[in-house]
Scaffold this active site. Structure first.
Site, PDB file in Angstrom:
ATOM      1  N   GLU A 157     -11.472  -2.582  -3.300  1.00 12.07           N
ATOM      2  CA  GLU A 157     -10.379  -1.954  -4.064  1.00 12.07           C
ATOM      3  C   GLU A 157      -9.774  -2.954  -5.051  1.00 12.07           C
ATOM      4  O   GLU A 157      -9.825  -4.166  -4.829  1.00 12.07           O
ATOM      5  CB  GLU A 157      -9.279  -1.503  -3.100  1.00 12.07           C
ATOM      6  CG  GLU A 157      -9.146  -0.005  -2.934  1.00 12.07           C
ATOM      7  CD  GLU A 157      -8.612   0.734  -4.153  1.00 12.07           C
ATOM      8  OE1 GLU A 157      -8.796   0.297  -5.306  1.00 12.07           O
ATOM      9  OE2 GLU A 157      -7.991   1.781  -3.950  1.00 12.07           O
ATOM     10  N   ASP A 158      -9.191  -2.452  -6.116  1.00 10.29           N
ATOM     11  CA  ASP A 158      -8.493  -3.312  -7.057  1.00 10.29           C
ATOM     12  C   ASP A 158      -7.115  -3.709  -6.538  1.00 10.29           C
ATOM     13  O   ASP A 158      -6.732  -4.872  -6.582  1.00 10.29           O
ATOM     14  CB  ASP A 158      -8.372  -2.640  -8.439  1.00 10.29           C
ATOM     15  CG  ASP A 158      -7.775  -1.230  -8.375  1.00 10.29           C
ATOM     16  OD1 ASP A 158      -7.607  -0.677  -7.259  1.00 10.29           O
ATOM     17  OD2 ASP A 158      -7.486  -0.656  -9.446  1.00 10.29           O
ATOM     18  N   ASP A 178      -1.154  -0.595  -3.171  1.00  6.26           N
ATOM     19  CA  ASP A 178       0.247  -0.439  -3.558  1.00  6.26           C
ATOM     20  C   ASP A 178       0.966   0.246  -2.393  1.00  6.26           C
ATOM     21  O   ASP A 178       1.380  -0.419  -1.449  1.00  6.26           O
ATOM     22  CB  ASP A 178       0.259   0.366  -4.867  1.00  6.26           C
ATOM     23  CG  ASP A 178       1.627   0.550  -5.486  1.00  6.26           C
ATOM     24  OD1 ASP A 178       2.473  -0.340  -5.359  1.00  6.26           O
ATOM     25  OD2 ASP A 178       1.856   1.599  -6.115  1.00  6.26           O
ATOM     26  N   PHE A 204       4.511  -3.527 -11.964  1.00  8.45           N
ATOM     27  CA  PHE A 204       3.314  -2.853 -12.455  1.00  8.45           C
ATOM     28  C   PHE A 204       2.464  -3.835 -13.251  1.00  8.45           C
ATOM     29  O   PHE A 204       2.938  -4.481 -14.175  1.00  8.45           O
ATOM     30  CB  PHE A 204       3.673  -1.635 -13.310  1.00  8.45           C
ATOM     31  CG  PHE A 204       2.504  -0.723 -13.477  1.00  8.45           C
ATOM     32  CD1 PHE A 204       2.144   0.163 -12.470  1.00  8.45           C
ATOM     33  CD2 PHE A 204       1.720  -0.770 -14.621  1.00  8.45           C
ATOM     34  CE1 PHE A 204       1.033   0.987 -12.594  1.00  8.45           C
ATOM     35  CE2 PHE A 204       0.613   0.050 -14.762  1.00  8.45           C
ATOM     36  CZ  PHE A 204       0.269   0.929 -13.751  1.00  8.45           C
ATOM     37  N   ARG A 228      -7.729  -2.147 -19.442  1.00 10.51           N
ATOM     38  CA  ARG A 228      -8.708  -2.491 -18.394  1.00 10.51           C
ATOM     39  C   ARG A 228      -9.579  -3.686 -18.781  1.00 10.51           C
ATOM     40  O   ARG A 228     -10.092  -4.399 -17.928  1.00 10.51           O
ATOM     41  CB  ARG A 228      -9.641  -1.295 -18.111  1.00 10.51           C
ATOM     42  CG  ARG A 228      -8.967  -0.101 -17.471  1.00 10.51           C
ATOM     43  CD  ARG A 228     -10.034   0.859 -16.946  1.00 10.51           C
ATOM     44  NE  ARG A 228      -9.513   2.194 -16.676  1.00 10.51           N
ATOM     45  CZ  ARG A 228      -8.943   2.581 -15.541  1.00 10.51           C
ATOM     46  NH1 ARG A 228      -8.797   1.721 -14.549  1.00 10.51           N
ATOM     47  NH2 ARG A 228      -8.517   3.817 -15.393  1.00 10.51           N
TER      48      ARG A 228
HETATM   49  P1  IMP Z   1      -1.738   3.289  -3.654  1.00 12.75           P
HETATM   50  O1  IMP Z   1      -2.466   4.539  -3.223  1.00 12.75           O
HETATM   51  O2  IMP Z   1      -0.288   3.546  -3.891  1.00 12.75           O
HETATM   52  O3  IMP Z   1      -1.972   2.114  -2.710  1.00 12.75           O
HETATM   53  O4  IMP Z   1      -2.255   2.892  -5.066  1.00 12.75           O
HETATM   54  C1  IMP Z   1      -3.538   2.658  -5.298  1.00 12.75           C
HETATM   55  C2  IMP Z   1      -3.897   2.958  -6.736  1.00 12.75           C
HETATM   56  O5  IMP Z   1      -2.766   3.092  -7.609  1.00 12.75           O
HETATM   57  C3  IMP Z   1      -4.680   1.809  -7.242  1.00 12.75           C
HETATM   58  O6  IMP Z   1      -6.057   1.948  -6.935  1.00 12.75           O
HETATM   59  C4  IMP Z   1      -4.378   1.844  -8.719  1.00 12.75           C
HETATM   60  O7  IMP Z   1      -5.267   2.731  -9.356  1.00 12.75           O
HETATM   61  C5  IMP Z   1      -2.996   2.401  -8.815  1.00 12.75           C
HETATM   62  N1  IMP Z   1      -2.001   1.316  -8.962  1.00 12.75           N
HETATM   63  C6  IMP Z   1      -1.078   0.928  -8.076  1.00 12.75           C
HETATM   64  N2  IMP Z   1      -0.334  -0.075  -8.523  1.00 12.75           N
HETATM   65  C7  IMP Z   1      -0.822  -0.357  -9.762  1.00 12.75           C
HETATM   66  C8  IMP Z   1      -0.471  -1.328 -10.767  1.00 12.75           C
HETATM   67  O8  IMP Z   1       0.429  -2.173 -10.627  1.00 12.75           O
HETATM   68  N3  IMP Z   1      -1.208  -1.281 -11.913  1.00 12.75           N
HETATM   69  C9  IMP Z   1      -2.223  -0.402 -12.119  1.00 12.75           C
HETATM   70  N4  IMP Z   1      -2.587   0.515 -11.204  1.00 12.75           N
HETATM   71  C10 IMP Z   1      -1.892   0.537 -10.039  1.00 12.75           C
HETATM   72 MG    MG Z   2      -7.453   2.560  -8.598  1.00 15.01          MG
END
Ligand code: IMP
Ligand code: MG
Length: 175
Positions: free
Chosen positions: A97-98, A101, A150, A163
């Site tokens: 995963e990138d 959050d 962010f 990106r």
């Molecule tokens: P989560 O489901 O809230 O853990 O978020 C996961 C997804 O939200 C990531 O795979 C990203 O695509 C997006 N995301 C969350 N935080 C960021 C950020 O700071 N920048 C860009 N994308 C984010």
């Molecule tokens: Mg993502």
């Protein structure tokens, strides 16, 4: 006024850490056959760099997750918009995963994969925002812990922009 970019993790620091992560994963998977899974879209650059630092027998697969909406916060609803092309049953899966959050995406993905009976699932994320956590998910290896800001670049986007940046930057002056 448009958004401002300020560097959070330089290209050099990214590459150094990814090399270390590759060594850790090589130690773990040396004599194993691994199914490396890239979680699109955000992970595509990290995935490409990371897998080249791992020495083991490996197949690569791709899936695409999306959360509804395109704002700079998670909507709370995630969906699988492109599934894997091969079975994970009995495989050692390396999920890449990138960023984690709220944890919602990873929590959902781990449930989806678990049902398919992999032999193991190892979860790797480049970035982790511990303060944003809403639900639990298992994380085995983290590149960098970052504050709840962010960020964009190195695969991560804001409205599908930024990106291509080779570094991670904080996006300021967002409305
Ligand atoms: P989560 O489901 O809230 O853990 O978020 C996961 C997804 O939200 C990531 O795979 C990203 O695509 C997006 N995301 C969350 N935080 C960021 C950020 O700071 N920048 C860009 N994308 C984010
Ligand atoms: Mg993502």
């Amino acid at each position: 006024m448009g958004p401002n970019l300020s560097t959070v993790i330089s290209e050099k620091d990214l590459q150094k850490r990814i090399k270390e992560m590759g060594e850790t994963l090589t130690d773990k998977f040396k004599n194993t056959s691994v199914l490396a899974v890239c979680v699109l879209k955000g992970s595509f650059i990290f995935f490409a760099d990371l897998i080249r630092q791992i020495e083991c027998d490996m197949n690569c697969e791709f899936l695409c997750m999306s959360s509804y909406g395109s704002l700079a916060h998670s909507s709370g609803e995630v969906k699988l918009i492109m599934d894997l092309n091969s079975s994970v049953q009995g495989r050692h899966v390396l999920l890449v995963e990138d960023i984690i959050d709220t944890g919602l995406t990873m929590n959902y993905l781990q449930k989806v994969l678990e049902i398919r009976k992999p032999k193991s699932v190892t979860t790797v994320t480049l970035l982790h925002k511990p303060d944003a956590k809403k639900v639990d998910c298992k994380i085995d290896l983290v590149g960098f812990k970052i504050p709840n800001d962010f960020v964009v670049g190195y695969g991560l986007d804001y409205q599908n922009q930024y990106r291509h940046l080779p570094y991670i930057a904080r996006l300021e002056n967002l409305n």
